[in-house]
Scaffold this active site. Sequence first.
Site, mmCIF file in Angstrom:
data_model
loop_
_atom_site.group_PDB
_atom_site.id
_atom_site.type_symbol
_atom_site.label_atom_id
_atom_site.label_comp_id
_atom_site.label_asym_id
_atom_site.label_seq_id
_atom_site.Cartn_x
_atom_site.Cartn_y
_atom_site.Cartn_z
ATOM 1 N N HIS A 52 0.850 -1.177 0.000
ATOM 2 C CA HIS A 52 0.000 0.000 0.000
ATOM 3 C C HIS A 52 0.896 1.240 0.000
ATOM 4 O O HIS A 52 2.114 1.139 0.139
ATOM 5 C CB HIS A 52 -0.943 0.006 1.224
ATOM 6 C CG HIS A 52 -0.253 0.001 2.540
ATOM 7 N ND1 HIS A 52 -0.244 -1.091 3.382
ATOM 8 C CD2 HIS A 52 0.483 0.943 3.170
ATOM 9 C CE1 HIS A 52 0.448 -0.813 4.462
ATOM 10 N NE2 HIS A 52 0.918 0.421 4.363
HETATM 11 P P1 TYD Z 1 -1.721 -2.540 7.451
HETATM 12 O O1 TYD Z 1 -1.276 -1.126 7.488
HETATM 13 O O2 TYD Z 1 -2.431 -3.003 6.213
HETATM 14 O O3 TYD Z 1 -0.481 -3.523 7.747
HETATM 15 P P2 TYD Z 1 0.856 -3.892 6.928
HETATM 16 O O4 TYD Z 1 1.303 -2.673 6.202
HETATM 17 O O5 TYD Z 1 1.823 -4.305 7.959
HETATM 18 O O6 TYD Z 1 0.580 -5.022 6.023
HETATM 19 O O7 TYD Z 1 -2.627 -2.807 8.733
HETATM 20 C C1 TYD Z 1 -3.100 -4.107 9.044
HETATM 21 C C2 TYD Z 1 -4.350 -3.942 9.894
HETATM 22 O O8 TYD Z 1 -4.055 -3.283 11.124
HETATM 23 C C3 TYD Z 1 -5.435 -3.110 9.210
HETATM 24 O O9 TYD Z 1 -6.680 -3.717 9.512
HETATM 25 C C4 TYD Z 1 -5.368 -1.766 9.898
HETATM 26 C C5 TYD Z 1 -4.841 -2.099 11.281
HETATM 27 N N1 TYD Z 1 -3.995 -1.042 11.841
HETATM 28 C C6 TYD Z 1 -4.455 -0.247 12.869
HETATM 29 O O10 TYD Z 1 -5.615 -0.400 13.339
HETATM 30 N N2 TYD Z 1 -3.645 0.718 13.386
HETATM 31 C C7 TYD Z 1 -2.395 0.933 12.915
HETATM 32 O O11 TYD Z 1 -1.673 1.832 13.416
HETATM 33 C C8 TYD Z 1 -1.919 0.114 11.838
HETATM 34 C C9 TYD Z 1 -0.547 0.318 11.243
HETATM 35 C C10 TYD Z 1 -2.749 -0.852 11.326
#
Ligand code: TYD
Length: 137
Positions: A52
């Site tokens: 992302h």
């Molecule tokens: P995501 O940013 O997609 O993780 P990565 O980049 O590590 O693959 O986040 C994964 C899940 O966690 C998504 O449902 C959103 C949640 N999340 C939060 O609630 N707070 C946060 O600070 C972060 C980074 C993620």
Amino acid sequence: MSTEDCRIIQLPRISDARGSLSFVEGGQHIPFDIERIYYLYDIPGGAARGAHAHKALQQLIVPIAGSFEVVLDDGRSQRKFFLDRPDQGLYVCPMMWRELGNFSAGAVCMVLASRKYEESDYFREYDTFLKVAIGEK
Ligand code: TYD
């Protein structure tokens, strides 16, 4: 924004017979104030994270333990970073598609972030990101 705006930042490291200590001060060692910290751990072998981009969020990605790779993509060019030193972090500017992978066993990835979590700050579709990223150049 371009991948050239992203870089490895050397953090302070104070080492003596008792071990090493590193620290980060917002606005001092990194170009933003720290509003949030999150960390990835218990990462199974072969897992990939990220995939992302963020519209406004700035981050410092620090390999607190172990190692992993980060590929940054600004829509035109890519840069790959191998992170394995807890006294170095990768500064990621806004509008950067990122993929994290090749985590070693026991790796811990700490992320210092300039903003609170906002789902509206994410691009989760590469094509949507690309249109905006290319459109802004
Ligand atoms: P995501 O940013 O997609 O993780 P990565 O980049 O590590 O693959 O986040 C994964 C899940 O966690 C998504 O449902 C959103 C949640 N999340 C939060 O609630 N707070 C946060 O600070 C972060 C980074 C993620």
